[in-house]
Scaffold this motif. Sequence first.
Motif, PDB file in Angstrom:
ATOM      1  N   UNK A 267       5.654   2.034   8.752  1.00 56.12           N
ATOM      2  CA  UNK A 267       5.583   0.633   9.239  1.00 56.12           C
ATOM      3  C   UNK A 267       6.432  -0.238   8.710  1.00 56.12           C
ATOM      4  N   UNK A 268       7.320   0.233   7.528  1.00 61.58           N
ATOM      5  CA  UNK A 268       8.080  -0.784   6.739  1.00 61.58           C
ATOM      6  C   UNK A 268       7.403  -2.001   6.437  1.00 61.58           C
ATOM      7  N   UNK A 269       7.955  -3.170   6.594  1.00 64.07           N
ATOM      8  CA  UNK A 269       7.497  -4.483   5.918  1.00 64.07           C
ATOM      9  C   UNK A 269       6.340  -4.898   6.649  1.00 64.07           C
ATOM     10  N   UNK A 270       5.772  -4.400   7.999  1.00 67.11           N
ATOM     11  CA  UNK A 270       4.904  -4.403   8.660  1.00 67.11           C
ATOM     12  C   UNK A 270       3.450  -3.854   8.137  1.00 67.11           C
TER      13      UNK A 270
END
Length: 119
Positions: free
Chosen positions: A48-51
Amino acid sequence: MGRHRKRLEHLTADKAYGSKANRRSLRARGIPHTIPERADVRASRARKGSRGGRPPNFNATRYNDCNRVERAFNRLKQFRAVATRYDKLKSRYEATVTVASIVIWLHARPDRATSRSVG
């Protein structure tokens, strides 16, 4: 009147209890916890990365202490009478656990001379 309510000072649990709902419930009650994160949850957060959010706090030293206690109980369970609670009376069961603990302690003493050690 009822009994006094006690709040846990700290909860240490296995990966199986690391769900979002459990963590949310513990935070809502103000109970600090040490629960390792499952690999699939970690991978999902990375995808999701930064999310994906921040990883939960994890105190490895505290978790290792919990693991040490668990291993001690597992050693005790190697004695059939302890694992099955063959003795139903409390006093006899406590005596069985005491004898099993003494045997474990005697086998683990590093200061004992063994037949293999030549001085």
